[in-house]
Scaffold this active site. Structure first.
Site: not given
Length: 407
Positions: A255-256
């Site tokens: 996700h990041g």
């Protein structure tokens, strides 16, 4: 036959590993170079600087599609496609930016057998219009509300803090599920039937159930190409727990590129593992469903704030305001200023829309009510009006990019 197949797989395995490594390297290089350089500098007291490059649009989803293509062919789940088929699969525009993650074995068999009729077209257009309504009427309005609330030096009153946290919980759901509706509707117009990506996750009574309802295609990808190849749940409880921990840590990393995302994945993985450990306990089985739901939503509610505040100092300020660690007399604005009738109404609509319509009996009733001619016409009129309102919201400059465009 089995011997020949074994030889084929043995020879193919090194090429599979090289291909997957090359695909994943591109993702790591563009998306995680900074955090890897920071970790290296911290561990070895160096001063390595990662060079900045713009990541290709949708690189995360393209990478997952490429891995699916390679793995499905290697395992014999689906045959390789032509160069044109492969290019279509990797770059199919409804899914390339923010998913859903479609497996090659599900995509390939639809390329040459696509059909279309008036019922499918109506369904497709309805999904697209509802997706825009979710995004522009609800998600963007919640986003504008959150952006308009300011953390002053003295903090924020607890009611405003709690309200913005809840608004973000609604925003991220309607933003991403709205995009998924649009992508599924667009794909259906071209004859491709994508599986549902959301199934009312805020109705879940456990974190495990939440992840069976939230971003379903991502969970399917990790189960198919990470969890099961590692052994799944077939090799004892200890290995199962290890496999689940790896999957959720990778989910957070995907996700990041930040420690907050890693922590978010770790929190979700921890509670999934705890639920597996206590699933057979009588005390857990006797716990009322409403209590399980409340605890699950509380965990989800808190964990989402790691998405909203990647900076730990901002997260600390948020929770400090929630528990009234700052003198309210110094605040220029409180909840009475921020929460007008419009935002309260939208939050009620968002709450009911994300939970009530997940009730199976209501789904059945709605299906029966819209089956006759007059019911169908009323349904279409309502959807069209919502779409017009969504367009008006966009014209009034309340549109903001989809949250998952950054992943």
């Amino acid at each position: 036959m089995s011997d020949n197949r074994y030889k084929k797989i043995s020879w193919a395995l090194p090429w599979l590993c090289i291909s997957v490594a090359g695909v994943v390297f591109c993702l790591v290089y563009f998306k995680y170079a900074y955090i890897l350089a920071d970790a290296w500098n911290f561990l070895f007291r160096r001063e390595i600087k990662a060079q900045s490059y713009l990541a290709p649009l949708g690189i995360s989803f393209i990478t997952f599609s490429a891995v699916s293509y390679l793995m499905d062919i290697y395992r014999g789940d689906e045959a390789a496609g032509s160069l044109l088929d492969c290019a279509l699969y990797l770059s199919f525009f409804p899914k390339v930016v923010s998913g859903p993650v479609v497996l090659w074995k599900d995509f390939k068999k639809q390329i040459s057998v696509r059909t279309q009729n008036i019922d499918k077209c109506v369904y497709s257009l309805n999904r697209i219009m509802l997706g825009f309504a979710k995004k522009l009427i609800l998600a963007d309005q919640f986003g504008a509300f959150i952006a308009g609330v300011t953390f002053y030096e003295g903090g924020m009153d607890p009611i405003t803090t709690l309200g913005t946290m809840f608004a973000y919980m609604l925003q991220i759901y309607f933003d991403f599920s709205g995009y998924s509706d649009i992508a599924i509707g667009l794909a259906r117009l071209f004859g491709f039937e994508f599986k549902e990506n959301f199934n009312f996750p805020y109705c879940s009574k456990s974190v495990s159930e939440f992840w069976r309802r939230w971003h379903i295609s991502l969970g399917t990808w990790f189960r198919e190409y990470v969890y099961i190849p590692m052994g799944g749940s077939r090799r004892g409880k200890r290995n199962t727990i290890r496999n689940q921990a790896v999957v959720f840590l990778l989910t957070g990393i995907w996700h990041g590129a930040g420690w907050s995302y890693l922590l978010w994945g770790g929190i979700n993985g921890l509670f999934v593992i705890l639920e597996r450990l206590v699933a057979d306990k009588k005390a857990y089985q006797k716990t009322p469903n409403v209590v399980k739901w409340f605890l699950t939503m509380t965990i989800t509610f808190i964990a989402w704030q790691l998405f909203r505040f990647p900076d730990m100092e901002d997260l600390k300020l948020c929770f400090g305001s929630l528990f009234a660690q700052y003198p309210l007399t110094e605040l220029p604005y409180t909840w009475k200023y921020y929460f007008d009738a419009r935002i309260i109404f939208l939050m009620i609509v968002g709450t009911l829309g994300s939970t009530l319509f997940g009730w199976e009996k209501l789904k059945i009733w709605c299906k029966k009510a819209t089956s006759p001619g007059i019911g169908f016409l009323i349904q279409e009129l309502v959807i069209f009006v919502l779409f017009i309102v969504a367009i008006l919201c966009m014209v009034n400059s309340t549109y903001s990019p989809f949250i998952y465009f950054q992943y």
